[in-house]
Design an enzyme around this catalytic site. Sequence first.
Site, mmCIF file in Angstrom:
data_model
loop_
_atom_site.group_PDB
_atom_site.id
_atom_site.type_symbol
_atom_site.label_atom_id
_atom_site.label_comp_id
_atom_site.label_asym_id
_atom_site.label_seq_id
_atom_site.Cartn_x
_atom_site.Cartn_y
_atom_site.Cartn_z
ATOM 1 N N HIS A 195 0.976 -1.089 -0.088
ATOM 2 C CA HIS A 195 0.027 -0.246 -0.070
ATOM 3 C C HIS A 195 0.911 1.313 0.027
ATOM 4 O O HIS A 195 0.457 2.370 0.015
ATOM 5 C CB HIS A 195 -0.991 -0.020 1.165
ATOM 6 C CG HIS A 195 -2.118 -0.756 1.156
ATOM 7 N ND1 HIS A 195 -3.033 -0.364 0.431
ATOM 8 C CD2 HIS A 195 -2.279 -2.109 1.662
ATOM 9 C CE1 HIS A 195 -4.154 -1.398 0.302
ATOM 10 N NE2 HIS A 195 -3.706 -2.403 1.101
ATOM 11 N N LYS A 202 -8.248 14.283 4.127
ATOM 12 C CA LYS A 202 -7.484 13.262 4.033
ATOM 13 C C LYS A 202 -6.473 13.133 5.459
ATOM 14 O O LYS A 202 -6.607 14.138 5.720
ATOM 15 C CB LYS A 202 -6.582 12.908 2.641
ATOM 16 C CG LYS A 202 -5.932 14.226 2.224
ATOM 17 C CD LYS A 202 -5.016 14.185 1.156
ATOM 18 C CE LYS A 202 -6.017 14.205 0.101
ATOM 19 N NZ LYS A 202 -5.837 13.002 -1.044
HETATM 20 C C1 LIG Z 1 -11.689 7.780 1.487
HETATM 21 C C2 LIG Z 1 -11.160 7.993 2.814
HETATM 22 C C3 LIG Z 1 -9.900 8.346 3.044
HETATM 23 C C4 LIG Z 1 -8.880 8.001 2.020
HETATM 24 O O1 LIG Z 1 -8.631 9.290 1.379
HETATM 25 P P1 LIG Z 1 -7.110 9.527 0.758
HETATM 26 O O2 LIG Z 1 -7.552 10.991 -0.035
HETATM 27 O O3 LIG Z 1 -7.201 8.466 -0.512
HETATM 28 O O4 LIG Z 1 -6.104 9.490 1.501
HETATM 29 C C5 LIG Z 1 -9.426 8.645 4.470
HETATM 30 N N1 LIG Z 1 -10.328 8.747 5.380
HETATM 31 C C6 LIG Z 1 -11.575 8.472 5.114
HETATM 32 C C7 LIG Z 1 -12.482 8.751 6.382
HETATM 33 C C8 LIG Z 1 -12.280 8.085 4.041
HETATM 34 O O5 LIG Z 1 -13.424 8.070 3.721
#
Ligand SMILES: *Cc1c(COP(=O)(O)O)cnc(C)c1O
Length: 831
Positions: free
Chosen positions: A376, A567
């Site tokens: 990942h 994020k």
């Molecule tokens: C989708 C999601 C993420 C992932 O977001 P990225 O922009 O891909 O890092 C992180 N936290 C939550 C609560 C999400 O729903």
Amino acid sequence: MPQRPFQSSQPSPEFTEVTPLGHDAQSLADDLRRHFNWTLGRDRHCRSVYYTYTALAYTVRDRLMARWRDTRQAYEEADCRRAYYLSLEFLMGRTLNNALLNLGLDQPMQTALQQLGLQLEELLDAEHDAGLGNGGLGRLAACFLDSCATLQLPVMGYGIRYEYGMFRQRLRKGYQVEEPDHWLRDGNPWELERPEHTIRVQFGGRCEHTHDDHGRHRVRWIDTHDVLAVPYDTPIPGYRNGTVNTLRLWKAAATDEFKLDEFHAGAYPESVAAKNAAENITMVLYPNDASENGKELRLRQQYFLASATLQDILRRWLARPHRKLSNFAEKNCFQLNDTHPTIAVAELMRLLMDEHDMQWDEAWAIVTQSMAYTNHTLLPEALERWPVRLFANLLPRHLEIIYEINGRFLADIAQRWPDDAARLQRMSLIEDGPDPQIRMAYLALVACHKVNGVAALHSRLIQQHLFADFYALWPEKFTNKTNGVTQRRWLAACNPKLTTLIGQHIGEDFITQLDRLRDLRGLADDPAFQRQWHEIKFANKQALAARVASECGVQFDPQALFDIQVKRIHEYKRQLLNVLHIIHRYDRLLRGDDQGLVNRCILIGGKAAPGYVRAKEIIKLINNVAAHINGDTRIGERLRVVFFPDFRVTAMELICPAADLSEQISTAGKEASGTGNMKFMLNGALTIGTLDGANIEMREQVGEENFFTFGLTAEEVLKRRKHYDPNTIIAEDDDLKRVMGMLESGDFNAQEPGIFDPIIHAIRDPHDPWMTAADFRSYIDTQMRVDQCYQDQAQWTRMSILNTAASGRFSSDRTISDYNQEIWKLEPIKA
Ligand SMILES: *Cc1c(COP(=O)(O)O)cnc(C)c1O
């Protein structure tokens, strides 16, 4: 195993024969009343909405039960091949609304609640988030479960039932404050404890090497400190297809004899303390996203999950008389969600050899045929390593097994590349040094028959850089599986208005076949459709604005462009670059140089790992900049900025339907995939993004003219590193020079001198790994193109429609069908 009362009686067929429950509004209303009054024992004096929510959850759960049992039985009867998704994180969010949608109960339940004078919205809002994950990796696991059930694949999730999930984020004076998330405090109506399937997990002790009567080498792991693993099952309903799969989460419990030992010594309080030590294993989720920290308790969690899960699966496998371990790998496979559960490799070897009498080669064949690994991250600090000395104490038998795997592996390497000591050292599972470490990712690479990255670029970079030696050895193992998100939660449930509009025009098939969104392309130029599309976005923006007003005390005007970055807070995701743009915009507005600038409301949200000092400084900076700009009366409606606290799944469900612009601005080559980007695209946001992770594939799908691309490519980032000179870049760019000047003269921290100095130095540092200054000019210029585009609302709406229309590939249904075709090879089973 302690004596358990439930093993002594078997229920009669008369007892287990049940009539199906009604799915009409009247049956639902009757059951709601029954659960509230009889199951929960509440009455008209009960003021807490939580009990009404619980009664509602029980009413829905009742309707999952028969399907759940039938699915279990269908899998048993088909004797089918199965997959197990092992993950230390499942970021599920709330369950009720998703269950209503997938069961098709949403409409009748609305009617039932109306009869009873209840508001669905208010009840849904009473549910706690199941925040058993950090971010993308954990949310991916949750989306995968929904897709597996919808595709009717026999896949079970296995994880840990943390008492405390991801911390709750509060802000104090602009700084992040962490508060414990005791999500189980009010009970969890969605889980079913299954103490009859309790497993014993060993820790510590020592290994005794002996020979059996046939002269074969035997190992016994003895004098261990044991902990019980008690499973809690959560139902995972597919979309209106009768399938209900299972997520099994393990809770740690003390063994009874553990307590007795202490009791003989007359030390009752100490015995209770010992019980605590055992139960601490599943107490709390580690809140680090994309970084390892080497704590013993974390290794205990990983082994606890791996051991309980493998024992559970082996026991179920051997419970049927015709089954043998020799065909175990034909019918069972494991997907490791990152390196976190990789100790399962050594544990399966141990169980097969020490507990089930198997020889090394036969056991190794089963392990390699059944296990697959998903990587990942490309960040080296996230590659898990464990000190050998920790293993020696906690998992002595597993250390022996890992040494043996390594010995055999390095012998193969030495044969293929004779006299290449450097290669042996590079590829060894043990990293040499004063405190030798076990490289868990390499253990996964050696043992798994498939290894995948999570977007095309990421999978390529893994092969060319991170795991190049292993790619040279086993190119056939490496594959790509681009991430996706489930459109049930991330469109149908969270954006009902848009779902209805789309359904009216192209039918509802997109809920299970997201590719069908392509049919929207023909409507992108239709002014009537554009108007409806725009009105729905506007209504979603009003809803978000109301929440921003109540949470943050800041007014967002829904006419303005909603510019969103939510994020985890991490340097590689470059929230800092976003802040530089905000300051630049503010500077232009102050100078009256506001030609072509549209009104913007900028929202940033996300949690920082509690020990990640720089990330926490960035949160403080965002809050200071926001307070300064929002408090400057000269700016008014032209620019508003908020830091949205406690970003989580439930917040994302409100935020992504309301976004005009999605910020995906990581340093190229650092974001493995991203999935937030996909949720925004699905809901009609336009993306401003670097050529990183899945952004590249999103842009390919929608066309570059409908995507705001900027910045260095991953290859250019690598080349530029050698002669990166941010100070010259700053000196030669008037805009960036002014922005840095405002930061450096303390415009945003007049009362708090010096607090942002570390951030300023980081931007000016030639070794800045994130190269924020390098992408500034291109980012700002592209932001100006965004403003220009937003001024033509018809054009913007057209691009918004085209983005949704092109998002079909980013369904987790597609991702799961890719995993299934290339790795799992399961047959769908109708329940
Ligand atoms: C989708 C999601 C993420 C992932 O977001 P990225 O922009 O891909 O890092 C992180 N936290 C939550 C609560 C999400 O729903």
